[in-house]
Design a protein around this motif. Structure first.
Motif, mmCIF file in Angstrom:
data_model
loop_
_atom_site.group_PDB
_atom_site.id
_atom_site.type_symbol
_atom_site.label_atom_id
_atom_site.label_comp_id
_atom_site.label_asym_id
_atom_site.label_seq_id
_atom_site.Cartn_x
_atom_site.Cartn_y
_atom_site.Cartn_z
ATOM 1 N N MET A 1 59.351 41.037 53.246
ATOM 2 C CA MET A 1 60.217 40.695 52.056
ATOM 3 C C MET A 1 60.212 39.463 51.648
ATOM 4 S SD MET A 1 64.309 41.389 52.911
ATOM 5 C CE MET A 1 64.768 39.575 52.793
ATOM 6 N N ASP A 2 60.233 39.421 50.280
ATOM 7 C CA ASP A 2 60.252 38.147 49.601
ATOM 8 C C ASP A 2 61.636 37.520 49.498
ATOM 9 O OD1 ASP A 2 59.715 35.952 48.245
ATOM 10 O OD2 ASP A 2 57.986 36.879 46.958
ATOM 11 N N ALA A 3 62.232 36.880 50.260
ATOM 12 C CA ALA A 3 63.548 36.356 50.190
ATOM 13 C C ALA A 3 63.734 35.665 48.796
ATOM 14 C CB ALA A 3 63.884 35.658 51.408
ATOM 15 N N LYS A 4 62.311 34.731 48.653
ATOM 16 C CA LYS A 4 62.688 33.872 47.365
ATOM 17 C C LYS A 4 62.683 34.698 46.043
ATOM 18 C CE LYS A 4 60.301 29.869 49.377
ATOM 19 N NZ LYS A 4 59.191 28.873 49.267
ATOM 20 N N ALA A 5 61.583 35.810 45.995
ATOM 21 C CA ALA A 5 61.906 36.545 44.786
ATOM 22 C C ALA A 5 63.177 37.464 44.846
ATOM 23 C CB ALA A 5 60.841 37.576 44.914
ATOM 24 N N ILE A 6 63.967 37.752 45.740
ATOM 25 C CA ILE A 6 65.269 38.290 45.960
ATOM 26 C C ILE A 6 66.342 37.338 45.417
ATOM 27 C CG2 ILE A 6 66.914 39.338 47.414
ATOM 28 C CD1 ILE A 6 64.657 40.748 49.151
ATOM 29 N N GLU A 305 64.320 36.894 62.153
ATOM 30 C CA GLU A 305 63.508 35.822 61.977
ATOM 31 C C GLU A 305 64.281 34.644 61.698
ATOM 32 O OE1 GLU A 305 60.246 36.675 59.431
ATOM 33 O OE2 GLU A 305 59.432 38.253 60.650
ATOM 34 N N LEU A 306 65.083 34.650 60.687
ATOM 35 C CA LEU A 306 66.023 33.492 60.201
ATOM 36 C C LEU A 306 66.937 32.950 61.362
ATOM 37 C CD1 LEU A 306 67.590 33.867 56.548
ATOM 38 C CD2 LEU A 306 65.665 32.002 57.542
ATOM 39 N N TYR A 382 68.975 36.862 51.015
ATOM 40 C CA TYR A 382 68.413 35.986 49.994
ATOM 41 C C TYR A 382 68.346 34.393 50.580
ATOM 42 C CZ TYR A 382 73.618 36.086 49.889
ATOM 43 O OH TYR A 382 74.926 36.283 50.322
ATOM 44 N N ASN A 383 68.436 34.599 51.927
ATOM 45 C CA ASN A 383 68.424 33.081 52.669
ATOM 46 C C ASN A 383 66.891 32.903 53.047
ATOM 47 O OD1 ASN A 383 71.786 33.522 53.643
ATOM 48 N ND2 ASN A 383 70.890 31.789 52.382
ATOM 49 N N THR A 384 66.699 31.740 53.048
ATOM 50 C CA THR A 384 65.067 31.389 53.578
ATOM 51 C C THR A 384 64.983 30.287 54.663
ATOM 52 O OG1 THR A 384 64.780 29.717 51.823
ATOM 53 C CG2 THR A 384 64.129 31.864 51.256
ATOM 54 N N LYS A 385 63.774 29.792 55.284
ATOM 55 C CA LYS A 385 63.754 29.025 56.112
ATOM 56 C C LYS A 385 64.065 27.689 55.725
ATOM 57 C CE LYS A 385 60.572 31.544 59.404
ATOM 58 N NZ LYS A 385 59.189 31.378 60.279
#
Length: 406
Positions: A1-6, A305-306, A382-385
């Protein structure tokens, strides 16, 4: 899953707060909305605005089709047998209150038991307190383990042949505990009790199958799962809903009205008195489309993972207490020694980081934790590391700031 794209699909996230790019870590309170949901609500008001079920004109027909189409999307989303089992409400709170008022008060008597847990949101405590007071039933609590989890052995000791209702959150909004609601439902049913699941923190983040869980009621809100505010869902097994009386009376939910008596429409409409939350339901349908396109399994894995990364990074900071189990949903609740959570949240906000501070509508749980309040960072698809890294930097700055002050 690409959170940055989302993330690119969420207009509100493309802004600065106090001179910093926004890091939104309060999705457990309310999630942000993708453009597709915003467009769905806007399109209804711009093109189809009309009441549902009543008119035969084109706008009314289109509005009804979209409204009932959203109901079927909800049915599929949680794998209910029929749209008759899907009641639109104002949110999780209204859904739980409907069951506590319509089912519990009609079926409980003195000496019966209602079983919940100390980790429940106020919305899953107060309705049962009131039902107990009204019927003479006894409110009981499954004790928590030191890490904020439930042992099934403790549940079996608490749930007895006198138990008539078991009401437990799918996921704790403070601890991140994922409760064994399927197993709890089985224990409840062994004693002839019904099982209600507060799914406000469950449905947005994981695949929910009410048939597999075998719960009798499942309640959740649209605004925590990329949908609009003011719309929620009460799922109930059809035989139970058939027996229950409506809690609101007026237009739309009636079949025939005479001067001194009336009859009700069939399910699900007997529980939806008055003009329903049409735009909200349509927006919720669009949110479900969005979540299913991303994939609930992918969302769950991303959030695991987050959460693990956040726990690892936050633990590296001295003087921070983290609450809840090791295995958890996508949130971290904590306190910094000698810093009030509200002060912490204020400093983080100055860095453009939005977290929640307070008792999180869980005052009994705060007492169990022996604190007055906590800070909470909650994550979503929509959150990332990088967001976690910004949080950790903000916590370090907060410690340095209050260290200098004191």
């Amino acid at each position: 899953m690409d959170a940055k794209a989302i993330r690119e699909q969420f207009p509100i996230l493309h802004q600065e707060v106090n001179g910093h790019p926004l890091v939104y870590l309060d999705s457990s309170a309310t999630s942000q909305k993708p453009q597709s949901v915003i467009d769905a609500v806007n399109d209804y008001y711009r093109e189809d605005n009309s009441n549902v079920h009543r008119g035969v004109h084109t706008l009314g027909s289109r509005a009804t089709e979209k409204y009932e189409g959203a109901r079927d999307k909800v049915r599929s989303f949680i794998n209910a047998k029929s749209t008759a089992e899907i009641i639109f409400t104002r949110g999780t709170t209204t859904s739980i209150n409907t069951v506590a008022y319509s089912y519990a008060r009609a079926n409980l008597q003195a000496g019966d038991e209602i079983v919940i847990t100390p980790m429940e949101h106020h919305s899953n405590i107060i309705p049962w307190q009131q039902a107990a007071k009204a019927t003479g039933a006894v409110l009981k609590y499954i004790p928590l383990e030191a890490d904020g989890t439930i042992r099934l052995e403790a549940a079996r000791e608490t749930i007895t042949p006198n138990t008539r209702v078991v009401a437990v959150s799918h996921v704790s909004n403070v601890l991140g505990t994922v409760n064994p609601v399927k197993e709890l439902a089985a224990i409840a049913h062994e004693h002839g009790a019904v099982m209600l699941v507060d799914g406000a923190q469950g449905a947005p983040h994981m695949r929910v199958d009410v048939e597999e869980l075998d719960c009798d009621f499942y309640c959740f809100s649209g605004h925590k799962m990329c949908g609009p505010t003011g719309i929620g869902v009460l799922y109930g097994k059809r035989d139970l809903l058939e027996e229950m009386e409506p809690v609101e009376f007026g237009g739309e939910m009636i079949d025939f009205v005479n001067l001194y008596d009336s009859t009700w429409k069939e399910l699900p409409w007997k529980f939806e008195g008055g003009t329903p939350i049409i735009a909200g339901a349509i927006g919720l349908g669009a949110a479900i489309d969005f979540l299913q396109e991303v994939g609930l399994d992918a969302i769950t894995e991303h959030e695991k993972e987050l959460a693990a990364y956040a726990m690892e990074q936050v633990r590296m900071i001295d003087g921070i207490d983290i609450y809840g189990p090791e295995e958890r949903a996508a949130l971290v609740t904590f306190n910094i020694t000698d810093v009030h959570p509200h002060d912490l949240a204020t400093v983080l906000d100055a860095e453009g980081i939005a977290v929640r501070a307070g008792h999180h509508c869980c005052q009994p749980l705060m007492k169990w934790l022996d604190v007055t309040a906590t800070a909470r960072a909650s994550f979503y698809l929509y959150n990332t590391k990088e967001d976690v890294d910004r949080l950790v930097d903000g916590l370090v700055k907060t410690k340095e700031y209050f260290g200098d002050v004191f």
